[in-house]
Design a protein around this motif. Sequence first.
Motif, PDB file in Angstrom:
ATOM      1  N   GLY A  76      -6.836  -2.513 -16.583  1.00 35.44           N
ATOM      2  CA  GLY A  76      -6.168  -2.969 -17.794  1.00 35.44           C
ATOM      3  C   GLY A  76      -6.237  -1.944 -18.900  1.00 35.44           C
ATOM      4  O   GLY A  76      -5.571  -2.077 -19.933  1.00 35.44           O
ATOM      5  N   ASN A  77      -7.017  -0.893 -18.713  1.00 34.86           N
ATOM      6  CA  ASN A  77      -7.105   0.211 -19.664  1.00 34.86           C
ATOM      7  C   ASN A  77      -6.070   1.269 -19.286  1.00 34.86           C
ATOM      8  O   ASN A  77      -6.086   1.777 -18.160  1.00 34.86           O
ATOM      9  CB  ASN A  77      -8.519   0.804 -19.632  1.00 34.86           C
ATOM     10  N   LYS A  78      -5.178   1.595 -20.199  1.00 31.01           N
ATOM     11  CA  LYS A  78      -4.065   2.491 -19.902  1.00 31.01           C
ATOM     12  C   LYS A  78      -4.525   3.848 -19.394  1.00 31.01           C
ATOM     13  O   LYS A  78      -4.005   4.385 -18.408  1.00 31.01           O
ATOM     14  CB  LYS A  78      -3.188   2.674 -21.144  1.00 31.01           C
ATOM     15  N   GLU A  79      -5.511   4.434 -20.056  1.00 26.82           N
ATOM     16  CA  GLU A  79      -5.999   5.757 -19.670  1.00 26.82           C
ATOM     17  C   GLU A  79      -6.633   5.726 -18.281  1.00 26.82           C
ATOM     18  O   GLU A  79      -6.318   6.554 -17.413  1.00 26.82           O
ATOM     19  CB  GLU A  79      -7.016   6.261 -20.688  1.00 26.82           C
ATOM     20  N   LYS A  80      -7.526   4.768 -18.054  1.00 24.38           N
ATOM     21  CA  LYS A  80      -8.211   4.684 -16.769  1.00 24.38           C
ATOM     22  C   LYS A  80      -7.242   4.345 -15.640  1.00 24.38           C
ATOM     23  O   LYS A  80      -7.344   4.904 -14.527  1.00 24.38           O
ATOM     24  CB  LYS A  80      -9.337   3.649 -16.840  1.00 24.38           C
ATOM     25  N   ASP A  81      -6.311   3.462 -15.911  1.00 22.02           N
ATOM     26  CA  ASP A  81      -5.351   3.089 -14.867  1.00 22.02           C
ATOM     27  C   ASP A  81      -4.432   4.253 -14.510  1.00 22.02           C
ATOM     28  O   ASP A  81      -3.966   4.364 -13.377  1.00 22.02           O
ATOM     29  CB  ASP A  81      -4.528   1.872 -15.303  1.00 22.02           C
ATOM     30  N   GLY A  82      -4.191   5.140 -15.477  1.00 22.76           N
ATOM     31  CA  GLY A  82      -3.410   6.339 -15.189  1.00 22.76           C
ATOM     32  C   GLY A  82      -4.135   7.241 -14.198  1.00 22.76           C
ATOM     33  O   GLY A  82      -3.526   7.823 -13.295  1.00 22.76           O
ATOM     34  N   VAL A  83      -5.455   7.354 -14.370  1.00 23.18           N
ATOM     35  CA  VAL A  83      -6.255   8.153 -13.440  1.00 23.18           C
ATOM     36  C   VAL A  83      -6.233   7.511 -12.055  1.00 23.18           C
ATOM     37  O   VAL A  83      -6.012   8.188 -11.040  1.00 23.18           O
ATOM     38  CB  VAL A  83      -7.718   8.282 -13.919  1.00 23.18           C
ATOM     39  N   LEU A  84      -6.448   6.195 -12.003  1.00 24.33           N
ATOM     40  CA  LEU A  84      -6.472   5.490 -10.725  1.00 24.33           C
ATOM     41  C   LEU A  84      -5.114   5.567 -10.023  1.00 24.33           C
ATOM     42  O   LEU A  84      -5.042   5.715  -8.798  1.00 24.33           O
ATOM     43  CB  LEU A  84      -6.872   4.030 -10.942  1.00 24.33           C
ATOM     44  N   ARG A  85      -4.039   5.485 -10.798  1.00 23.83           N
ATOM     45  CA  ARG A  85      -2.695   5.590 -10.222  1.00 23.83           C
ATOM     46  C   ARG A  85      -2.494   6.947  -9.557  1.00 23.83           C
ATOM     47  O   ARG A  85      -2.094   7.034  -8.393  1.00 23.83           O
ATOM     48  CB  ARG A  85      -1.639   5.398 -11.312  1.00 23.83           C
ATOM     49  N   ASP A  86      -2.783   8.015 -10.288  1.00 21.11           N
ATOM     50  CA  ASP A  86      -2.578   9.347  -9.721  1.00 21.11           C
ATOM     51  C   ASP A  86      -3.541   9.612  -8.570  1.00 21.11           C
ATOM     52  O   ASP A  86      -3.194  10.314  -7.608  1.00 21.11           O
ATOM     53  CB  ASP A  86      -2.739  10.414 -10.806  1.00 21.11           C
ATOM     54  N   HIS A  87      -4.734   9.043  -8.645  1.00 17.55           N
ATOM     55  CA  HIS A  87      -5.672   9.199  -7.534  1.00 17.55           C
ATOM     56  C   HIS A  87      -5.141   8.511  -6.281  1.00 17.55           C
ATOM     57  O   HIS A  87      -5.316   9.008  -5.162  1.00 17.55           O
ATOM     58  CB  HIS A  87      -7.042   8.628  -7.914  1.00 17.55           C
ATOM     59  N   SER A  88      -4.484   7.358  -6.449  1.00 15.61           N
ATOM     60  CA  SER A  88      -3.870   6.687  -5.304  1.00 15.61           C
ATOM     61  C   SER A  88      -2.806   7.575  -4.665  1.00 15.61           C
ATOM     62  O   SER A  88      -2.718   7.688  -3.438  1.00 15.61           O
ATOM     63  CB  SER A  88      -3.230   5.360  -5.736  1.00 15.61           C
ATOM     64  N   LEU A  89      -2.006   8.228  -5.498  1.00 17.91           N
ATOM     65  CA  LEU A  89      -0.966   9.120  -4.986  1.00 17.91           C
ATOM     66  C   LEU A  89      -1.584  10.333  -4.298  1.00 17.91           C
ATOM     67  O   LEU A  89      -1.084  10.794  -3.262  1.00 17.91           O
ATOM     68  CB  LEU A  89      -0.045   9.546  -6.125  1.00 17.91           C
ATOM     69  N   ALA A  90      -2.679  10.842  -4.852  1.00 19.81           N
ATOM     70  CA  ALA A  90      -3.368  11.969  -4.227  1.00 19.81           C
ATOM     71  C   ALA A  90      -3.947  11.575  -2.872  1.00 19.81           C
ATOM     72  O   ALA A  90      -3.952  12.362  -1.922  1.00 19.81           O
ATOM     73  CB  ALA A  90      -4.481  12.475  -5.144  1.00 19.81           C
ATOM     74  N   THR A  91      -4.433  10.345  -2.779  1.00 15.46           N
ATOM     75  CA  THR A  91      -4.974   9.844  -1.517  1.00 15.46           C
ATOM     76  C   THR A  91      -3.866   9.690  -0.485  1.00 15.46           C
ATOM     77  O   THR A  91      -4.017  10.073   0.684  1.00 15.46           O
ATOM     78  CB  THR A  91      -5.697   8.501  -1.739  1.00 15.46           C
ATOM     79  N   MET A  92      -2.723   9.154  -0.912  1.00 10.12           N
ATOM     80  CA  MET A  92      -1.583   9.030  -0.011  1.00 10.12           C
ATOM     81  C   MET A  92      -1.099  10.393   0.442  1.00 10.12           C
ATOM     82  O   MET A  92      -0.729  10.594   1.605  1.00 10.12           O
ATOM     83  CB  MET A  92      -0.453   8.256  -0.702  1.00 10.12           C
ATOM     84  N   ALA A  93      -1.122  11.361  -0.465  1.00 13.25           N
ATOM     85  CA  ALA A  93      -0.694  12.721  -0.125  1.00 13.25           C
ATOM     86  C   ALA A  93      -1.590  13.319   0.947  1.00 13.25           C
ATOM     87  O   ALA A  93      -1.121  14.011   1.861  1.00 13.25           O
ATOM     88  CB  ALA A  93      -0.689  13.591  -1.373  1.00 13.25           C
ATOM     89  N   MET A  94      -2.887  13.056   0.842  1.00 13.12           N
ATOM     90  CA  MET A  94      -3.822  13.552   1.847  1.00 13.12           C
ATOM     91  C   MET A  94      -3.524  12.957   3.218  1.00 13.12           C
ATOM     92  O   MET A  94      -3.447  13.677   4.226  1.00 13.12           O
ATOM     93  CB  MET A  94      -5.256  13.203   1.435  1.00 13.12           C
ATOM     94  N   VAL A  95      -3.336  11.637   3.267  1.00  9.42           N
ATOM     95  CA  VAL A  95      -3.039  10.977   4.541  1.00  9.42           C
ATOM     96  C   VAL A  95      -1.724  11.486   5.123  1.00  9.42           C
ATOM     97  O   VAL A  95      -1.608  11.725   6.328  1.00  9.42           O
ATOM     98  CB  VAL A  95      -3.014   9.446   4.361  1.00  9.42           C
ATOM     99  N   LEU A  96      -0.732  11.685   4.254  1.00  2.00           N
ATOM    100  CA  LEU A  96       0.564  12.192   4.716  1.00  2.00           C
ATOM    101  C   LEU A  96       0.415  13.568   5.351  1.00  2.00           C
ATOM    102  O   LEU A  96       1.062  13.866   6.364  1.00  2.00           O
ATOM    103  CB  LEU A  96       1.549  12.252   3.543  1.00  2.00           C
ATOM    104  N   ALA A  97      -0.434  14.408   4.767  1.00  5.46           N
ATOM    105  CA  ALA A  97      -0.659  15.741   5.322  1.00  5.46           C
ATOM    106  C   ALA A  97      -1.237  15.659   6.731  1.00  5.46           C
ATOM    107  O   ALA A  97      -0.835  16.403   7.633  1.00  5.46           O
ATOM    108  CB  ALA A  97      -1.589  16.534   4.409  1.00  5.46           C
ATOM    109  N   TYR A  98      -2.188  14.745   6.946  1.00  7.33           N
ATOM    110  CA  TYR A  98      -2.748  14.566   8.286  1.00  7.33           C
ATOM    111  C   TYR A  98      -1.731  13.939   9.237  1.00  7.33           C
ATOM    112  O   TYR A  98      -1.669  14.281  10.418  1.00  7.33           O
ATOM    113  CB  TYR A  98      -3.990  13.682   8.232  1.00  7.33           C
ATOM    114  N   ALA A  99      -0.925  13.010   8.715  1.00  6.13           N
ATOM    115  CA  ALA A  99       0.056  12.328   9.561  1.00  6.13           C
ATOM    116  C   ALA A  99       1.142  13.278  10.044  1.00  6.13           C
ATOM    117  O   ALA A  99       1.724  13.087  11.114  1.00  6.13           O
ATOM    118  CB  ALA A  99       0.688  11.167   8.797  1.00  6.13           C
ATOM    119  N   LYS A 100       1.418  14.330   9.249  1.00 11.64           N
ATOM    120  CA  LYS A 100       2.450  15.305   9.618  1.00 11.64           C
ATOM    121  C   LYS A 100       1.866  16.659   9.990  1.00 11.64           C
ATOM    122  O   LYS A 100       2.618  17.584  10.310  1.00 11.64           O
ATOM    123  CB  LYS A 100       3.444  15.467   8.465  1.00 11.64           C
TER     124      LYS A 100
END
Length: 214
Positions: A76-100
């Motif tokens: 619910g904190n805008k700043e913290k949720d921004g970090v968590l959002r981008d971290h989720s994308l970074a995590t997905m990017a990592m999995v995508l790299a292994y998947a491909k």
Amino acid sequence: MRIKACLPGLALALSLTLTGCGIIDGDEDGGDGTQKTSSSSSPSESTVPAPPGAAKAPGFDFPRGVHVVIANEMTGNKEKDGVLRDHSLATMAMVLAYAKANAKLPQATRYRQDDAAETLRKRVRTYQREVLVARGIYRYYKRELTMNSPQDATIRFCESRREAFDRSLSTGKSLRTRPSVKDFTRVEDDLQKRDGTWRVTSTRTEEGVKDCRR
């Protein structure tokens, strides 16, 4: 390593068009996530809302047979949720790299830089040499965010590879291992805010962490 073709979103308004499907897990007690999945079932292939700012994020075209499930742990904190959002994308990017088996994908180079990028490149090179790709379900949960400064943050979290496996491209066979505590890993990512985006710059892992077991 081990990853069905779905993408995790985070339970906030603003839609993001993605190839594959979005998944949000609730908290471990069945909190308010838009979807709760169990370790014994495959995630549902339904699209969910993505977080504010995600419309600017790159698409994630996961191969068939790859799921990423990230717990809904918005604060619910805008700043913290921004970090968590981008971290989720970074995590997905990592999995995508292994998947491909490709660490040079734009998603990976955008969200994983410096030491984290080099670590990913080294591990993906191993995949390339062994002609492997990641398949199955990767789950991420118990994220603990520490804001070190307005531009630096650390996130500690758990990864479950209980339902993930490697697939040999040369034989088409799935390389599964016997379930064990080694399927659960504690990860600590350092992030820096660069050009308005939080990027993972270094990562440390500890395999076989009982506290991550679920």
